[in-house]
Scaffold this active site. Sequence first.
Site, short mmCIF file in Angstrom:
data_model
loop_
_atom_site.label_atom_id
_atom_site.label_comp_id
_atom_site.label_asym_id
_atom_site.label_seq_id
_atom_site.Cartn_x
_atom_site.Cartn_y
_atom_site.Cartn_z
N GLY A 48 -7.14 14.48 -10.51
CA GLY A 48 -6.99 13.03 -10.30
C GLY A 48 -5.62 12.55 -9.85
O GLY A 48 -5.52 11.56 -9.13
N GLU A 102 0.06 11.93 -14.48
CA GLU A 102 -1.39 11.75 -14.65
C GLU A 102 -1.87 10.53 -13.85
O GLU A 102 -1.09 9.64 -13.54
CB GLU A 102 -1.72 11.52 -16.14
N ASP A 103 -3.16 10.53 -13.54
CA ASP A 103 -3.72 9.38 -12.84
C ASP A 103 -3.94 8.20 -13.78
O ASP A 103 -3.59 7.06 -13.47
CB ASP A 103 -5.04 9.74 -12.13
N ASP A 106 -6.79 6.72 -20.56
CA ASP A 106 -7.91 5.89 -21.00
C ASP A 106 -7.90 5.88 -22.54
O ASP A 106 -7.19 5.09 -23.14
CB ASP A 106 -9.19 6.49 -20.39
N LYS A 134 -5.32 1.98 -19.55
CA LYS A 134 -6.27 0.98 -20.04
C LYS A 134 -5.92 0.70 -21.50
O LYS A 134 -6.40 1.39 -22.41
CB LYS A 134 -7.71 1.51 -19.96
N PHE A 155 -14.57 0.72 -15.39
CA PHE A 155 -14.57 2.00 -14.68
C PHE A 155 -14.13 1.80 -13.24
O PHE A 155 -14.65 0.96 -12.53
CB PHE A 155 -15.97 2.64 -14.72
N ASP A 162 -12.29 9.50 -9.46
CA ASP A 162 -13.61 9.75 -8.90
C ASP A 162 -14.74 9.18 -9.74
O ASP A 162 -14.59 8.95 -10.94
CB ASP A 162 -13.84 11.26 -8.79
N ARG A 168 -12.37 9.80 -4.51
CA ARG A 168 -10.94 10.10 -4.73
C ARG A 168 -10.08 9.77 -3.52
O ARG A 168 -8.88 9.52 -3.65
CB ARG A 168 -10.74 11.60 -5.04
P1 IMP Z 1 -8.80 9.96 -21.68
O1 IMP Z 1 -8.75 11.36 -22.18
O2 IMP Z 1 -9.87 9.15 -22.32
O3 IMP Z 1 -7.46 9.26 -21.70
O4 IMP Z 1 -9.31 10.02 -20.19
C1 IMP Z 1 -8.54 10.51 -19.20
C2 IMP Z 1 -9.37 11.05 -18.06
O5 IMP Z 1 -10.65 10.40 -17.94
C3 IMP Z 1 -8.64 10.77 -16.79
O6 IMP Z 1 -7.74 11.82 -16.48
C4 IMP Z 1 -9.75 10.60 -15.79
O7 IMP Z 1 -10.09 11.85 -15.24
C5 IMP Z 1 -10.91 10.07 -16.59
N1 IMP Z 1 -11.06 8.60 -16.46
C6 IMP Z 1 -10.74 7.66 -17.38
N2 IMP Z 1 -11.02 6.42 -16.94
C7 IMP Z 1 -11.52 6.58 -15.69
C8 IMP Z 1 -12.00 5.64 -14.70
O8 IMP Z 1 -12.01 4.40 -14.86
N3 IMP Z 1 -12.44 6.19 -13.53
C9 IMP Z 1 -12.43 7.53 -13.28
N4 IMP Z 1 -12.00 8.44 -14.19
C10 IMP Z 1 -11.54 7.96 -15.38
MG MG Z 2 -7.58 13.17 -14.72
#
Ligand code: IMP
Ligand code: MG
Length: 178
Positions: A48, A102-103, A106, A134, A155, A162, A168
Amino acid sequence: MQTVQIKDKQFEIAIPAATIQQAVKTLAEKISSDLKDTEPIFVVVLNGAFMFASDLLKNISIPCEVSFVKLSSYHGTYSSGKVKELVGLQEDIKGRTVVIVEDIIDTGVTMEMLLHQILSKDPKEVKVASFFLKPEALKKNVPLDYIALRIPNDFIVGYGLDYDGFGRNLADVYSLKK
Ligand code: IMP
Ligand code: MG
């Protein structure tokens, strides 16, 4: 309203490319200033973060190294949760200033795992740079050193992110149509 169809879902424009580029520049200037005497190594988390990393690094004005990692799909156990192994980091980061790129953060689960893996390699310090955060979804207590944009708990796709592997490549960011 500009919309895109990705597989079965419709998305509408949320953040135009010009806004993204401005936010990247501002963040790169801050990182360059803060870390100017540290010769940092940027550790980019694939897939990402590829687009953010490319734009960010072009705007970093200090000596630095860049490396790329992925999280494997292997699940072992670490404390109570599941952990994915960090793959691809060949550089010795002992004693170094590391910036994880990181992208999006969440829930923060992924970043927490990443930090655990990177800290085990004995760096001097670790900073976290994520293009998106977020805040409403965040559940873990992870450092948020460099965040470009804080966004609602929707989302999104584009700018490296993606939906089921697609989207992407989009230069603008789109959110799921409600
Ligand atoms: P976390 O572990 O919940 O912080 O999620 C992180 C990963 O979930 C990111 O590196 C993304 O790959 C994916 N992700 C979280 N939110 C989104 C979104 O809104 N769109 C696409 N991928 C997301
Ligand atoms: Mg990611």
